[in-house]
Design a protein around this motif. Structure first.
Motif, mmCIF file in Angstrom:
data_model
loop_
_atom_site.group_PDB
_atom_site.id
_atom_site.type_symbol
_atom_site.label_atom_id
_atom_site.label_comp_id
_atom_site.label_asym_id
_atom_site.label_seq_id
_atom_site.Cartn_x
_atom_site.Cartn_y
_atom_site.Cartn_z
ATOM 1 N N GLN A 136 19.920 6.249 -18.368
ATOM 2 C CA GLN A 136 19.859 7.520 -19.447
ATOM 3 C C GLN A 136 18.390 8.019 -19.307
ATOM 4 O OE1 GLN A 136 19.563 6.057 -23.648
ATOM 5 N NE2 GLN A 136 18.413 4.125 -23.030
ATOM 6 N N ARG A 157 21.601 17.313 -19.111
ATOM 7 C CA ARG A 157 22.858 16.894 -19.705
ATOM 8 C C ARG A 157 24.040 17.674 -19.089
ATOM 9 N NH1 ARG A 157 23.427 17.161 -25.941
ATOM 10 N NH2 ARG A 157 22.254 15.214 -25.700
ATOM 11 N N ARG A 162 22.699 11.376 -18.590
ATOM 12 C CA ARG A 162 22.979 10.960 -19.837
ATOM 13 C C ARG A 162 21.675 11.094 -20.609
ATOM 14 N NH1 ARG A 162 25.112 4.973 -19.999
ATOM 15 N NH2 ARG A 162 24.919 5.481 -22.415
ATOM 16 N N THR A 163 21.457 12.111 -21.198
ATOM 17 C CA THR A 163 20.321 12.720 -21.977
ATOM 18 C C THR A 163 20.521 12.832 -23.325
ATOM 19 O OG1 THR A 163 19.931 13.893 -19.869
ATOM 20 C CG2 THR A 163 18.343 14.300 -21.691
ATOM 21 N N THR A 164 19.309 12.280 -24.095
ATOM 22 C CA THR A 164 19.399 12.237 -25.549
ATOM 23 C C THR A 164 18.059 12.833 -25.921
ATOM 24 O OG1 THR A 164 20.792 10.326 -25.600
ATOM 25 C CG2 THR A 164 19.487 10.974 -27.607
#
Length: 283
Positions: A136, A157, A162-164
């Motif tokens: 991530q 993304r 999986r980027t936040t």
């Protein structure tokens, strides 16, 4: 401590004679820790100085100021932070609209020119490799840098990472404590000295996750903590236009990171094409 702040504290010390004990306690705290006083509330200063809140106000007035708010303003002026949102000193009060447009465009042009010579190819390759293998990716930036972090999230993304993006400092701190070795953190800070960003970086450094810094210069507290430094070579941020130019350069770094990932991994490039299926007509 900057020279301007040290000089201002010298003027405070010169005016501090003959104060009541409670007021003297406040001034002593100011001299010892001006950055705390500059960011604290009246109640916080009173508690640390061991006096009442009215004593804090009286101490400010004893120094010739209107009250505690004026004291904080003087600290900010001495630190130079009050200039951040001001127009460039090169723009006089009679600056024309054309002059303002040209100056703003020049700031962006200069920042991008510096980026071309400053950004290290090996560092960008290392950042690409880290993101390609990340479980991530978490991006964080404070203030204007938050927009760059958000753009990085948008681009990574779309490439299947999986980027936040986390905008709340407390939430970011919690997330940093839960990192794993195959995670990546992207931190954006023009100065490399922003307190909230450094706290997040320090928390991230306690894990084995990879910390990527997008920043202006090497040799800052942030770059000391980072595993990969993407430095753009921006000018010192003494004014708003320098900060705006820096932000443009940081956005270009996010673009370069995304482009390099897509080229290195054809599958992610295909994912990016699928990600664009539902976008409106951009033409």
């Amino acid at each position: 401590m900057s020279d301007s702040l040290a000089k201002w504290l010298g003027s405070v010390q010169a005016r501090a004679g003959g104060l009541a004990p409670s007021e003297a306690n406040v001034v002593q705290l100011l001299l010892e820790d001006p950055l705390f006083v500059g960011s604290a509330t009246t109640a916080q200063v009173a508690a640390r100085a061991g006096v009442s809140a009215p004593s804090v106000v009286r101490a400010a007035r004893a120094l010739g100021l209107g009250g505690f708010a004026d004291l904080k303003l003087e600290i900010a002026r001495a630190r130079g932070t009050t200039d951040f949102f001001d127009p460039s000193p090169a723009l006089g009060a009679d600056a024309t609209t054309r002059t303002i447009i040209d100056a703003s465009a020049r700031a962006g042009h200069d920042a991008l020119t510096a980026l071309s010579g400053a950004l290290d190819e090996a560092a960008l390759d290392a950042a690409v490799d880290s993101v390609l293998h990340a479980q991530q990716v978490i991006a964080f930036g404070a203030g204007p840098s938050a927009t760059v972090a958000a753009d990085a999230v948008f681009r990574l993304r779309a490439l299947g990472a999986r980027t936040t993006g986390i905008t709340d400092h407390e939430s970011a701190m919690i997330a940093m404590r839960l990192l794993r070795p195959d995670d990546v953190v992207v931190l954006v800070s023009s100065t490399g000295r922003t307190a909230t960003t450094l706290a997040v970086a320090d928390a991230a450094s306690s894990s084995d996750a990879t910390l990527i810094a997008i920043t202006n210069q090497y040799g800052t507290p942030l770059t000391d903590l980072a595993d990969v430094v993407l430095a753009v070579g921006g000018a010192p941020l003494s004014e708003q236009m320098a900060a705006a130019g820096s932000r443009i350069a940081h956005l270009a770094v996010a673009d370069a990171l995304g482009a390099a990932i897509a080229i290195r991994d054809p599958d992610r490039r295909r994912r990016a094409e699928y990600a664009g299926i539902d976008l409106p007509d951009l033409g």
